[in-house]
Design an enzyme around this catalytic site. Structure first.
Site, PDB file in Angstrom:
ATOM      1  N   ASN A 159      -7.600  -2.837  14.286  1.00  0.00           N
ATOM      2  CA  ASN A 159      -8.968  -3.246  13.976  1.00  0.00           C
ATOM      3  C   ASN A 159      -8.998  -4.464  13.061  1.00  0.00           C
ATOM      4  O   ASN A 159     -10.048  -4.813  12.515  1.00  0.00           O
ATOM      5  CB  ASN A 159      -9.752  -2.092  13.343  1.00  0.00           C
ATOM      6  CG  ASN A 159      -9.137  -1.604  12.041  1.00  0.00           C
ATOM      7  OD1 ASN A 159      -8.151  -2.173  11.538  1.00  0.00           O
ATOM      8  ND2 ASN A 159      -9.704  -0.550  11.470  1.00  0.00           N
ATOM      9  N   ASP A 185       0.812  -1.205   0.000  1.00  0.00           N
ATOM     10  CA  ASP A 185       0.000   0.000   0.000  1.00  0.00           C
ATOM     11  C   ASP A 185       0.854   1.266   0.000  1.00  0.00           C
ATOM     12  O   ASP A 185       2.072   1.220   0.169  1.00  0.00           O
ATOM     13  CB  ASP A 185      -0.948   0.008   1.212  1.00  0.00           C
ATOM     14  CG  ASP A 185      -0.289  -0.504   2.491  1.00  0.00           C
ATOM     15  OD1 ASP A 185       0.907  -0.228   2.694  1.00  0.00           O
ATOM     16  OD2 ASP A 185      -0.969  -1.169   3.277  1.00  0.00           O
ATOM     17  N   GLU A 194      -9.791  -2.073   5.518  1.00  0.00           N
ATOM     18  CA  GLU A 194     -10.485  -1.837   6.778  1.00  0.00           C
ATOM     19  C   GLU A 194     -11.671  -2.796   6.945  1.00  0.00           C
ATOM     20  O   GLU A 194     -12.101  -3.439   5.978  1.00  0.00           O
ATOM     21  CB  GLU A 194     -10.975  -0.390   6.832  1.00  0.00           C
ATOM     22  CG  GLU A 194      -9.870   0.662   6.698  1.00  0.00           C
ATOM     23  CD  GLU A 194      -9.047   0.858   7.967  1.00  0.00           C
ATOM     24  OE1 GLU A 194      -9.005  -0.055   8.817  1.00  0.00           O
ATOM     25  OE2 GLU A 194      -8.446   1.937   8.105  1.00  0.00           O
ATOM     26  N   HIS A 236      -7.195  -4.865  10.224  1.00  0.00           N
ATOM     27  CA  HIS A 236      -6.943  -4.669   8.797  1.00  0.00           C
ATOM     28  C   HIS A 236      -5.639  -5.331   8.368  1.00  0.00           C
ATOM     29  O   HIS A 236      -4.690  -5.442   9.146  1.00  0.00           O
ATOM     30  CB  HIS A 236      -6.989  -3.181   8.404  1.00  0.00           C
ATOM     31  CG  HIS A 236      -5.861  -2.338   8.895  1.00  0.00           C
ATOM     32  ND1 HIS A 236      -6.058  -1.207   9.652  1.00  0.00           N
ATOM     33  CD2 HIS A 236      -4.512  -2.422   8.727  1.00  0.00           C
ATOM     34  CE1 HIS A 236      -4.896  -0.644   9.919  1.00  0.00           C
ATOM     35  NE2 HIS A 236      -3.936  -1.370   9.370  1.00  0.00           N
TER      36      HIS A 236
END
Length: 243
Positions: A136, A67, A143, A138
């Site tokens: 979380n 990313d 997400e 990811h």
């Protein structure tokens, strides 16, 4: 899924690096997917040492990073181009022509994502993908709620993701969007290595590895992959019931 529990961050980093080095020696022209963030820094340091002191050869590898933030030039200190240069690229003999990171400064972000996905396909797909895991759940910047079949795409980042990364990097600001390999892209990798360290990751590791497979915890999809090795330090593994 294989879970390797290590004493501490240093052992986790070393064992992951040696796992990767074995794959590189076995297949010198492999396609390697790379991750950023705090967790793989120690692994990259050990891979750099293996190159410097033991001659580990990276020259035939093709690499793809997971990313990059939208809107950041390659030389922006917050960019993952800079992160990779500082932590790996300037220390090993990777061929710059075979190193791929999404272009965060591209004016057409969706077009850049399509170009990047096509490059991965043209390279024959990813042999081994390195992943971290967010607070979380990811993986990459996918997400909670991301489509399990997604390809490289533009992501609107959760506030928690931005705030955690700002705090860890010591940055005043970070973009709220990024380009990321999709979950579908990641799951096509022939092998996956997941790294996690610290007590702060213990709950999400338990959810991802032992909880239900759900879009609410993107990393839980790794339970369905045929070849995943998780390198965890003792703190990150502390809440697992199967130890």
């Amino acid at each position: 899924m294989q879970v390797v529990i290590c004493r501490d961050y240093a052992e986790m980093s070393s064992r992951a690096a040696h796992f990767i080095s074995e794959r590189v020696m076995r297949k010198p022209h492999m396609v390697l997917g790379l991750a950023t963030g705090e967790t793989p820094v120690g692994m990259y340091a050990e891979l750099s040492r293996l190159h410097r002191e033991e001659g580990l050869d990276f020259s035939g590898l093709t690499t793809f990073n997971l990313d990059e933030y939208c809107g950041l030039a390659h030389d922006d200190p917050r960019s993952y181009h800079t992160f990779m240069a500082d932590n790996l690229l300037s220390h090993v003999n990777l061929n710059p022509l075979l190193v791929h990171i999404p272009d965060g400064a591209a004016l057409d972000a969706d077009g850049e994502c399509a170009r990047y996905e096509a490059l991965i396909e043209a390279a024959g797909g990813i042999d081994l993908q390195v992943l971290g895991i967010g607070m979380n759940g990811h993986i990459g910047f996918n997400e909670p709620g991301t489509d399990r079949n997604s390809t490289t795409h533009v992501v609107q980042l959760a506030r928690q993701t931005v705030e955690v990364n700002q705090a860890k990097g010591g940055y005043d600001t970070l973009p709220g969007s990024a380009m990321s390999m999709g979950i579908g892209t990641i799951m096509k990798a022939r092998e996956i290595v997941l790294l996690a360290s610290g007590d702060g990751k213990a709950d999400i590791i338990k959810n991802a590895l032992e909880g239900p497979v759900t879009p609410k915890t993107p990393a839980s999809i790794l339970q369905t992959h045929p070849s995943v090795v998780c390198f965890l330090d003792a703190a990150a593994a502390s809440r697992l019931s199967k130890r």
